[in-house]
Design a protein around this motif. Structure first.
Motif, PDB file in Angstrom:
ATOM      1  N   GLU A 107       2.320   1.721  -3.421  1.00  0.00           N
ATOM      2  CA  GLU A 107       1.304   2.250  -4.345  1.00  0.00           C
ATOM      3  C   GLU A 107       1.114   3.743  -4.125  1.00  0.00           C
TER       4      GLU A 107
ATOM      5  N   GLU B  31       0.835  -1.207   0.000  1.00  0.00           N
ATOM      6  CA  GLU B  31       0.000   0.000   0.000  1.00  0.00           C
ATOM      7  C   GLU B  31       0.870   1.258   0.000  1.00  0.00           C
TER       8      GLU B  31
ATOM      9  N   SER C 272       1.897   6.613  -6.827  1.00  0.00           N
ATOM     10  CA  SER C 272       0.918   7.638  -7.221  1.00  0.00           C
ATOM     11  C   SER C 272       1.504   9.039  -7.032  1.00  0.00           C
TER      12      SER C 272
END
Length: 163
Positions: A77, A74, A81
């Motif tokens: 990610e 997570e 981003s």
């Protein structure tokens, strides 16, 4: 009990089917000594009690690792981003600088067009003045010719009238 059942099954199959129907493992079952079920159970419990705590610790460690991996994924990610946002911001900055460049070009073109418009307006005014001046000069020449023609007419000898 299981060992005894095996030996009975092996003996029954050999007797009914004959020697040609017997499997190669049939004789081995009969050769095994009878195993005490209680001893097997105690050995199993001992084996389980010996390895079970380590296995449970390994299981909990694996679960913790799995949870940490999920958190790490997570986080990765989110970082990805952020990098994508940075790239899009760089793209936006490039677009803004390009837009500024083209805006400057447009401003320069507009200024040049305004300057050309002013020059053409001045040239039109000058051309109009020149045209008016030429017309005036031409009119004056025409008037001069008429005066000269009239003067010539007056200077021409006219026969006197007899009365």
């Amino acid at each position: 009990k299981a060992g005894a059942a095996r030996s009975e099954e092996g003996a029954g199959a050999g007797a009914a089917g004959g020697p040609s129907d017997a499997s190669p493992d049939e004789g081995v079952v009969e050769d095994l000594p009878l195993i005490d079920e209680k001893a097997v159970e105690q050995l199993t419990k001992g084996l389980i009690s010996h390895y079970l705590p380590d296995l449970q610790r390994s299981k909990s460690a694996l679960q913790e690792l799995t949870q940490n991996q999920v958190v790490l994924l997570e986080t990765l990610e989110q970082e990805i981003s952020k990098f994508k946002e940075c790239n899009s911001i760089l793209d936006i900055n490039a677009l803004f600088s390009e837009a500024k460049h083209y805006h400057n070009k447009l401003v320069n073109i507009r200024n040049e067009m305004m300057m050309l418009h002013e020059k053409t307006s001045k040239l039109k005014k000058r051309a109009l003045k020149l045209q008016q001046k030429r017309q005036k000069e031409e009119l004056e020449r025409e008037q001069q010719r008429e005066k000269e023609l009239e003067r010539e007419k007056q200077l021409t000898a006219k026969p006197a009238r007899r009365t």
